[in-house]
Design an enzyme around this catalytic site. Structure first.
Site, mmCIF file in Angstrom:
data_model
loop_
_atom_site.group_PDB
_atom_site.id
_atom_site.type_symbol
_atom_site.label_atom_id
_atom_site.label_comp_id
_atom_site.label_asym_id
_atom_site.label_seq_id
_atom_site.Cartn_x
_atom_site.Cartn_y
_atom_site.Cartn_z
ATOM 1 N N ALA A 118 0.766 -1.237 0.000
ATOM 2 C CA ALA A 118 0.000 0.000 0.000
ATOM 3 C C ALA A 118 0.801 1.293 0.000
ATOM 4 O O ALA A 118 0.281 2.331 -0.404
ATOM 5 C CB ALA A 118 -0.951 0.007 1.203
ATOM 6 N N ALA A 119 2.040 1.296 0.490
ATOM 7 C CA ALA A 119 2.773 2.563 0.601
ATOM 8 C C ALA A 119 3.028 3.172 -0.786
ATOM 9 O O ALA A 119 3.202 2.436 -1.763
ATOM 10 C CB ALA A 119 4.100 2.339 1.325
ATOM 11 N N PRO A 120 2.989 4.507 -0.885
ATOM 12 C CA PRO A 120 2.818 5.468 0.203
ATOM 13 C C PRO A 120 1.376 5.792 0.565
ATOM 14 O O PRO A 120 1.140 6.568 1.481
ATOM 15 C CB PRO A 120 3.519 6.710 -0.336
ATOM 16 C CG PRO A 120 3.321 6.615 -1.818
ATOM 17 C CD PRO A 120 3.393 5.147 -2.148
ATOM 18 N N GLY A 121 0.387 5.250 -0.162
ATOM 19 C CA GLY A 121 -0.997 5.422 0.252
ATOM 20 C C GLY A 121 -1.963 5.946 -0.784
ATOM 21 O O GLY A 121 -3.143 6.160 -0.486
ATOM 22 N N GLY A 122 -1.503 6.141 -2.024
ATOM 23 C CA GLY A 122 -2.395 6.691 -3.043
ATOM 24 C C GLY A 122 -3.627 5.846 -3.286
ATOM 25 O O GLY A 122 -4.754 6.340 -3.307
ATOM 26 N N ARG A 146 8.585 2.641 4.896
ATOM 27 C CA ARG A 146 7.459 2.957 4.007
ATOM 28 C C ARG A 146 6.128 2.793 4.730
ATOM 29 O O ARG A 146 5.165 3.518 4.457
ATOM 30 C CB ARG A 146 7.531 2.075 2.762
ATOM 31 C CG ARG A 146 8.648 2.463 1.806
ATOM 32 C CD ARG A 146 8.821 1.459 0.668
ATOM 33 N NE ARG A 146 7.607 1.249 -0.082
ATOM 34 C CZ ARG A 146 7.161 2.031 -1.067
ATOM 35 N NH1 ARG A 146 7.849 3.113 -1.394
ATOM 36 N NH2 ARG A 146 6.056 1.736 -1.717
ATOM 37 N N ASP A 185 -0.917 -3.775 -5.737
ATOM 38 C CA ASP A 185 -0.113 -2.828 -6.519
ATOM 39 C C ASP A 185 1.330 -3.329 -6.416
ATOM 40 O O ASP A 185 2.097 -2.901 -5.560
ATOM 41 C CB ASP A 185 -0.265 -1.425 -5.953
ATOM 42 C CG ASP A 185 0.495 -0.378 -6.758
ATOM 43 O OD1 ASP A 185 0.969 -0.715 -7.861
ATOM 44 O OD2 ASP A 185 0.626 0.752 -6.279
ATOM 45 N N CYS A 238 3.226 -0.196 -12.247
ATOM 46 C CA CYS A 238 3.595 0.999 -13.010
ATOM 47 C C CYS A 238 4.648 0.630 -14.054
ATOM 48 O O CYS A 238 5.635 1.333 -14.245
ATOM 49 C CB CYS A 238 4.088 2.117 -12.093
ATOM 50 S SG CYS A 238 5.552 1.722 -11.112
#
Length: 306
Positions: A118-122, A146, A185, A238
């Protein structure tokens, strides 16, 4: 300044030309000759409560696939903005806001959700915008530093029923925890950073792609065991390459009999690029607003009747 940017790795160029024969020239040119996109997403509940619209402080354009998202014309010094510190908005990559399109597919009842990496939280803060009231979000990050950043960002966002954990996926799976929705992610080779952080080009290699693909598969194995029958798993990266994207999605379809969610039909003018074989969606600089993103969503089969 252009002379200081490391060149794109030749193996990367060949891979893009192979994977995206129609889009390669535009994508490669965009990575070398255009500026990264700067975007933010409102905290809808805080903005409604305080009757504030942070994007109005900047020259901005709405992001079509996310109601709370805005593209900015420049990059302000966000650390000097009290609204940022107050959690009124989150500075998030525009393409990754596409997960807002999953909102109609989420059950209307309270559900239990895991953001596994999950980091950084977007994506965690985006999920909190679209989840039903009284849902519970577990935001997990294996790396302690993180995880601390994740915790701070979620505290600023200010939603209840949010838990931050600091575990590796197999450790969480060993607890027997079960969730209605899981977002993976996955850690990746970072091709989507080539425009925003050109130094990432120096760290990229075919070996790193293969190593990331192996790790992604291990993470998906752990995630699948934690997903309740009938639940939704969202896989995203990404990166652009098919080894870390479509091949991972195809692994879920093949090994776990996952059902691909094909209900998302973006308008043509959004310029999402459909994945190979219709599996997932790519966001490519030069064509799609954002820095590079891939996602695909799946349902886990219901348990068979005995």
């Amino acid at each position: 300044m252009a002379d200081l940017i490391p060149p794109l790795p030749q193996d990367f160029v060949h891979q893009i030309e192979q994977d995206f024969p129609q889009e390669a020239a535009t994508l490669l040119s965009a990575l070398d000759h255009t500026e990264p996109v700067v975007s933010l997403r409102h905290n809808s509940r805080k903005c409604a409560h305080y009757k504030a619209s942070p994007s109005l402080a900047y020259s901005s354009t709405p992001i079509p696939w996310c109601q709370e998202g805005y593209r900015l014309e420049g990059r302000p010094f966000f650390a000097h903005d009290p609204l940022w510190h107050a959690g009124m908005y989150y500075v998030q990559e525009a393409a990754s806001m596409a997960l807002a399109q999953l909102a109609p597919l989420i059950p209307k009842r309270p559900i239990e959700v895991l953001d596994l990496c999950a980091a950084p939280g977007g994506k965690s803060t985006l999920l909190l915008n679209i989840l039903p009231e009284n849902s519970t979000l577990v935001a997990n990050e294996p790396i302690p530093k993180r995880a601390q950043i994740l915790r701070e960002n979620l505290l600023k966002w200010g939603y209840p029923n949010t838990i931050v954990t600091n575990n590796y996926p197999d450790q969480l799976a060993a607890t027997g925890a079960q969730f209605d929705m899981i977002v993976v992610d996955a850690p990746c080779s970072g091709e989507g950073l080539f425009r925003k952080t050109p130094e990432a080009r120096l760290e990229w290699s075919l070996q790193s792609v293969n190593e990331c693909a192996l790790r992604q598969r291990e993470i998906l194995d752990a995630a699948w065991t934690m997903l309740r029958p009938g639940g939704m798993l969202v896989y995203c990266t990404c990166t652009f390459n098919r080894h870390e994207d479509e091949e991972q999605a195809e692994y879920l379809l093949r090994e776990y009999n996952a059902s691909l969610i094909a209900a998302i039909t973006p308008p043509e003018e959004w310029h999402w690029i459909e994945g190979k074989g219709g599996v997932g969606w790519h966001f490519l600089p030069g064509m799609t607003m954002g820095e590079g993103f891939y996602f695909a969503a799946f349902y886990k089969p219901q348990e068979e009747d005995n």
